[in-house]
Design a protein around this motif. Structure first.
Motif, PDB file in Angstrom:
ATOM      1  N   ILE A 256     -50.519  26.781 -19.510  1.00  0.00           N
ATOM      2  CA  ILE A 256     -50.322  26.713 -20.949  1.00  0.00           C
ATOM      3  C   ILE A 256     -49.789  28.077 -21.411  1.00  0.00           C
ATOM      4  N   PRO A 257     -48.502  28.163 -21.793  1.00  0.00           N
ATOM      5  CA  PRO A 257     -47.943  29.461 -22.178  1.00  0.00           C
ATOM      6  C   PRO A 257     -48.413  29.918 -23.550  1.00  0.00           C
ATOM      7  N   ASP A 258     -48.471  31.228 -23.742  1.00  0.00           N
ATOM      8  CA  ASP A 258     -48.818  31.831 -25.029  1.00  0.00           C
ATOM      9  C   ASP A 258     -47.628  32.539 -25.675  1.00  0.00           C
ATOM     10  N   VAL A 259     -46.574  32.742 -24.928  1.00  0.00           N
ATOM     11  CA  VAL A 259     -45.441  33.527 -25.427  1.00  0.00           C
ATOM     12  C   VAL A 259     -44.159  32.715 -25.303  1.00  0.00           C
ATOM     13  N   LYS A 260     -43.125  33.209 -25.943  1.00  0.00           N
ATOM     14  CA  LYS A 260     -41.827  32.544 -25.909  1.00  0.00           C
ATOM     15  C   LYS A 260     -40.899  33.241 -24.935  1.00  0.00           C
ATOM     16  N   HIS A 261     -39.861  32.509 -24.608  1.00  0.00           N
ATOM     17  CA  HIS A 261     -38.806  33.022 -23.747  1.00  0.00           C
ATOM     18  C   HIS A 261     -38.149  34.249 -24.373  1.00  0.00           C
ATOM     19  N   TRP A 262     -37.750  35.214 -23.530  1.00  0.00           N
ATOM     20  CA  TRP A 262     -37.023  36.420 -23.939  1.00  0.00           C
ATOM     21  C   TRP A 262     -37.843  37.245 -24.931  1.00  0.00           C
ATOM     22  N   GLU A 263     -39.167  37.215 -24.747  1.00  0.00           N
ATOM     23  CA  GLU A 263     -40.072  37.973 -25.611  1.00  0.00           C
ATOM     24  C   GLU A 263     -40.427  39.296 -24.946  1.00  0.00           C
ATOM     25  N   LYS A 264     -40.447  40.360 -25.743  1.00  0.00           N
ATOM     26  CA  LYS A 264     -40.843  41.669 -25.230  1.00  0.00           C
ATOM     27  C   LYS A 264     -42.362  41.721 -25.082  1.00  0.00           C
ATOM     28  N   LEU A 265     -42.797  42.182 -23.927  1.00  0.00           N
ATOM     29  CA  LEU A 265     -44.230  42.226 -23.626  1.00  0.00           C
ATOM     30  C   LEU A 265     -44.642  43.630 -23.207  1.00  0.00           C
ATOM     31  N   GLN A 266     -45.914  43.910 -23.434  1.00  0.00           N
ATOM     32  CA  GLN A 266     -46.496  45.146 -22.935  1.00  0.00           C
ATOM     33  C   GLN A 266     -47.424  44.822 -21.770  1.00  0.00           C
ATOM     34  N   LYS A 267     -47.625  45.793 -20.921  1.00  0.00           N
ATOM     35  CA  LYS A 267     -48.527  45.609 -19.791  1.00  0.00           C
ATOM     36  C   LYS A 267     -49.887  45.141 -20.283  1.00  0.00           C
ATOM     37  N   GLY A 268     -50.395  44.057 -19.706  1.00  0.00           N
ATOM     38  CA  GLY A 268     -51.679  43.516 -20.086  1.00  0.00           C
ATOM     39  C   GLY A 268     -51.611  42.381 -21.092  1.00  0.00           C
ATOM     40  N   ASP A 269     -50.447  42.180 -21.729  1.00  0.00           N
ATOM     41  CA  ASP A 269     -50.301  41.054 -22.659  1.00  0.00           C
ATOM     42  C   ASP A 269     -50.458  39.735 -21.912  1.00  0.00           C
ATOM     43  N   ARG A 270     -51.134  38.787 -22.549  1.00  0.00           N
ATOM     44  CA  ARG A 270     -51.320  37.490 -21.896  1.00  0.00           C
ATOM     45  C   ARG A 270     -50.073  36.630 -22.073  1.00  0.00           C
TER      46      ARG A 270
END
Length: 315
Positions: free
Chosen positions: A251-265
């Protein structure tokens, strides 16, 4: 003008025909350059079908702006497209593993040889693929390091988000693109979207890129939109792969081509029976998610996504 470029007899008085549409400029003196748009090598990858339609429609609407030859090959593997199978049905063959083929060989080898003969000599070839049914990819172009000097400048015109330069050792010599590039016909491999589906916004994005590419080649005088500035990755360490540690439902929590930080779910792998969370999938680095799991059922080791590390993504 629609032409048959290769054909072979099939059982029960049927014939397999591979066709192209050639769009010619109104003035014969403008027929010096040629671009070839190819898709459907894998029958379960349909994203390129829409690109072929929209490109044809827009050219016909402004035919006076065309200053070169456009060849469109929408169905290199028509049997695969008809049956929605990746390879050539009944032969259990991946069509992208039989090039350059052999004109005197068996059915599939003969088809591959005739296809290559017809397309060779194009000023640029764009080979459009989709992902499989499990993953969604942002619009990107993949290039062998062997040919990067010639191909990266062309890819930068194509309005994609990402240009991925692969190590030469990972490129199979039996692919369509390798066979063309190794014999002097520049071929870009575009990949986008998801298998068995059409993502219209990605198709429109790539069509704009094709017109930009044609404009840079002197083949199009109509209006074009500015191309996106693609991120170029030339180091295998730039990309981080995310794999499932357990089998279950992703079950994804984020969208495609989204900027993430280390540790983000990024998402969770859950067990519908017990109600337990089997794994919290987190980003191991700062970066941009350019591949994400689309099909929810995963096994241990299944690819969940790919991240482009921040150092490259911020360039």
């Amino acid at each position: 003008m629609i032409e048959t470029i290769a054909q072979v007899a099939l059982p029960v008085d049927e014939v397999l025909r591979i066709k192209k549409r050639r769009i010619l400029p109104n003035d014969r003196k403008d027929r010096k350059k040629r671009i070839s748009i190819v898709t459907g090598i894998h029958g379960d990858e349909l994203e390129g079908q829409y690109v072929c339609f929209e490109l044809s429609r827009r050219i016909e609407a402004q035919k006076e702006c065309l200053k070169g030859i456009v060849d469109i090959y929408p169905a290199m593997n028509p049997l695969g497209i008809d049956s929605i199978t990746r390879g050539i049905p009944a032969f259990d063959l991946d069509m992208n593993r039989i090039f350059p083929g052999n004109a005197e060989g068996n059915m599939t080898e003969s088809l591959a040889a005739n296809i290559l003969k017809d397309i060779s000599g194009s000023d640029v070839v764009l080979d459009i693929h989709a992902s499989n049914i499990y993953l969604t990819e942002i619009p990107q172009i993949r290039i062998s390091r062997l040919h990067k000097e010639k191909l990266v400048p062309l890819a930068e015109r194509c309005n994609v988000d990402f240009i991925w330069v692969h190590e030469a050792s990972t490129v199979l010599e039996s692919t369509f693109a390798y066979s063309l590039n190794s014999t002097g016909t520049p071929c870009l491999v575009a990949e986008m979207g998801v298998g068995m589906r059409i993502t219209k916004e990605y198709g429109d994005q790539l069509v704009e890129g094709i017109f930009n590419l044609m404009d840079s080649m002197g083949m199009w005088t109509g209006d074009t939109a500015a191309s996106r500035k693609a991120i170029v990755s030339e180091d295998s360490d730039d990309v981080c792969f995310l794999n499932a540690a357990a089998g279950g439902l992703f079950i994804p929590d984020v969208k495609h081509w989204e900027k993430l930080q280390k540790g983000d779910r990024i998402g969770r792998i859950i067990d519908p029976l017990s109600g337990a969370v089997l794994q919290n999938v987190v980003s191991p680095v700062d970066g941009i998610l350019f591949t994400i799991r689309d099909y929810p059922i995963v096994d241990e080791g299944s690819l969940i996504g790919r991240l482009l590390k921040k150092e490259v993504a911020s360039v």
